[in-house]
Scaffold this motif. Structure first.
Motif, short mmCIF file in Angstrom:
data_model
loop_
_atom_site.label_atom_id
_atom_site.label_comp_id
_atom_site.label_asym_id
_atom_site.label_seq_id
_atom_site.Cartn_x
_atom_site.Cartn_y
_atom_site.Cartn_z
N UNK A 111 32.87 32.39 41.85
CA UNK A 111 33.75 32.20 42.99
C UNK A 111 34.29 33.54 43.45
N UNK A 112 34.25 33.78 44.75
CA UNK A 112 34.79 35.02 45.31
C UNK A 112 36.28 35.13 44.99
N UNK A 113 36.73 36.35 44.72
CA UNK A 113 38.14 36.58 44.42
C UNK A 113 38.76 37.49 45.47
N UNK A 114 39.94 37.12 45.94
CA UNK A 114 40.76 37.99 46.78
C UNK A 114 42.18 37.97 46.21
N UNK A 115 42.93 38.97 46.56
CA UNK A 115 44.32 38.98 46.08
C UNK A 115 45.16 37.91 46.76
N UNK A 116 44.95 37.73 48.08
CA UNK A 116 45.72 36.73 48.82
C UNK A 116 44.76 35.91 49.69
N UNK A 117 44.82 34.59 49.55
CA UNK A 117 44.07 33.67 50.41
C UNK A 117 45.05 32.96 51.32
N UNK A 118 44.78 32.96 52.62
CA UNK A 118 45.67 32.36 53.61
C UNK A 118 44.96 31.16 54.24
#
Length: 421
Positions: free
Chosen positions: A3-10
């Motif tokens: 799964x792709x990871x980002x610090x913040x998902x909006x």
């Protein structure tokens, strides 16, 4: 599959979510925005937003300088003078509280001479976010992870792994429904009717300058009032900034003037209580032309100068809105999931607070997330401090907006009752 990871998902690509994305990008925090629709065709999208200083301050802080300059350059011009008329087109004086005014003791940070097309604002906020905004993504649920992170799930089966999930998905927020299921909004019982006419058409139909060059409030001796203002576009600025401000390509298949953001216009709105105009079921079946006819039938005794403004309005711009407002909610246990804007404090359209509040929320959240990333404070503490400030100012905005709406609509009821006695 990883799964792709980002610090913040909006979740949600409205003004608040996009302002947040711009601010996080500006501070080198990885972010992704998930928006269900490429073309935003909700009722208010084709109208303008009155600008408050709180919204401007957030945009200054979160946009790169060149985008903020484009925002300022493409602002529309609104009248800076207010006038109050009666239904016979007699001037009653200046209306210092045009649009509902501010509550007692509340600072008025509205720039009445500035307005921005919601479409143009969205174009500005989307600039530079290629690859960050993902379309066709309908959020379904989230799962908190043992390590304190969160995984968001979408209806197409995809997921995103994030340190923080932000629900910016509007008044029907699915993120809120899971995070704070007891938070509710309610139907105020008010039905708002609005429409617009190009200034070119206004000239052809000889609409009075009093309705074009002022923020005009019509206060009848009985019944409900009418608010009128204009939005003048700087065509040279639109050309200079290319795609920013030009007609949104995603609206090209929609007929009529409503989703045109490059043409100057005059705009009016009025509000009635439920069942005053007709039942909700009956109203839902009416076209724009039929809504115009219905409104004129209610105010047929008003002066022709006012009736012509309604009569010659572009029917494609006319629609009825059920006005909702949120109920107060107490703070909840802080998690790596939070909310902003209408997702937590939806409000009425009075006092130009909704869009500005959403943008302001983003301005509160960005520095807290930056402080957490740079080691200044634990993430949950940063989110808790954001939520405390967000809930406090959001509750004030909801109360202020609701009070102005009630004052406006109840005044119409009072005048009608007095006239009947």
């Amino acid at each position: 599959m990883t799964t792709e990871h980002v610090e913040v998902a909006i979740i949600g690509g409205g003004p608040g979510g996009l302002t947040l994305a711009q601010g996080l990008k500006k501070n080198s925090i990885s972010v992704a925005v998930f928006e269900k629709d490429r073309a935003r065709t909700d009722y208010v999208q084709g109208f303008h937003l009155r600008i408050r200083q709180r919204g401007i301050d957030s945009l200054i802080a979160n946009l790169p300088p060149e985008l903020y300059d484009a925002f300022v350059a493409t602002l529309g011009q609104a009248p800076d003078r207010n006038i109050l008329l009666d239904e016979n087109f007699k001037i009653l004086g200046e209306d210092a509280a045009w649009g509902g005014g501010n509550a007692l003791g509340e600072a008025d940070d509205t720039h009445i001479e500035k307005s921005v097309s919601r479409i143009t604002l969205r174009q500005v906020l989307l600039s530079g976010l290629d690859g960050i905004v993902r379309y066709g993504k309908v959020f379904s649920r989230y799962d908190e992870q043992p390590d304190g992170s969160v995984v968001a799930h979408f209806e197409d089966g995809s997921t995103i792994h994030a340190d923080v999930l932000v629900g910016a998905d509007g008044a029907r927020s699915r993120v809120r429904q899971q995070l704070v299921p007891h938070a509710r909004s309610f139907d105020t019982g008010v039905r708002r009717l609005a429409g617009k006419m190009t200034l070119h058409a206004a000239a052809l139909h000889q609409i009075s300058p009093l309705l074009l060059d002022y923020n005009a409030g019509v206060r009848p001796t009985e019944g409900h009032g009418l608010m009128v203002t204009s939005h003048r576009v700087n065509v040279d600025a639109l050309r200079k900034h290319g795609l920013i401000g030009l007609d949104d390509a995603t609206h090209k298949d929609f007929s009529g003037f409503h989703f045109n953001n490059t043409t100057s216009y005059v705009w009016w709105n009025t509000a009635y209580e439920k069942d005053e105009l007709a039942t909700d079921d009956a109203l839902a079946k009416l076209s724009g032309s039929e809504l115009i006819d219905l409104l004129i039938s209610k105010i047929a005794h008003w002066h022709p100068e006012i009736l012509d403004l309604i009569r010659y309005t572009d029917p494609s711009t006319v629609a009825l809105l059920h006005v909702h407002s949120s109920e107060p909610v107490d703070p909840w246990p802080t998690k790596p999931v939070t909310l902003l804007g209408d997702a937590i404090h939806a409000m009425t359209y009075f006092r130009a607070l909704g869009g500005n509040t959403s943008i302001y929320d983003a301005g509160l959240l960005v520095p807290e997330l930056v402080a957490a990333k740079r080691g200044g404070k634990p993430l949950l503490q940063a989110l808790s401090e954001y939520e405390a400030k967000m809930l406090e100012h959001g509750a004030k905005a909801v109360r202020s907006s609701l009070t102005a709406m009630q004052k406006n609509v109840l005044a119409g009821r009072r005048r009608q009752s007095e006239a009947a006695e």
